[in-house]
Design a protein around this motif. Structure first.
Motif: not given
Length: 118
Positions: A93-94, A116, A118
């Protein structure tokens, strides 16, 4: 994973990169902050090795506070993802832009890594 890993940001030659890793609450995975470079790679690889040993289908790597992951750190992620069983994956994530670019260039469409932003 209940272990917190930390490398201090100061060395013999003055301030240097550090990496802190904390368990996520509510889901299987970790939140990291700092940089994944030569001086912090052992921590990063230890986290990935522990994640491979977990039985979860999805293991989250929250990297919004990570500013840089070098190519060797990206390679360690790809190697660990290659050790995951069928249907298991890392959800990254990010991640920092350098990690996204490296994964896209060297390991496009790796089945064990989902990025991901977001």
């Amino acid at each position: 994973m209940n272990t917190q890993y930390r490398v201090p940001a100061a060395g013999a030659c003055g301030p240097g990169p550090g990496l802190a890793v904390f368990p996520l609450s509510g889901r299987q995975g970790v939140r990291a902050s700092g940089e994944v470079v030569l001086t912090t790679r052992a921590i990063w690889e230890g986290v990935l090795e522990q994640a491979v040993r977990e039985d979860e289908d999805v293991y989250y790597l929250e990297l919004s506070d990570v500013t840089f992951v070098d190519v060797a750190g990206a390679g360690a992620l790809a190697a660990a993802a290659g050790q995951l069983g069928d249907g298991r994956r890392f959800v990254v994530r990010r991640p920092p832009a350098a990690l996204r670019r490296t994964l896209d260039l060297l390991w496009p469409d790796h089945a064990g890594i989902e990025v991901s932003v977001s």
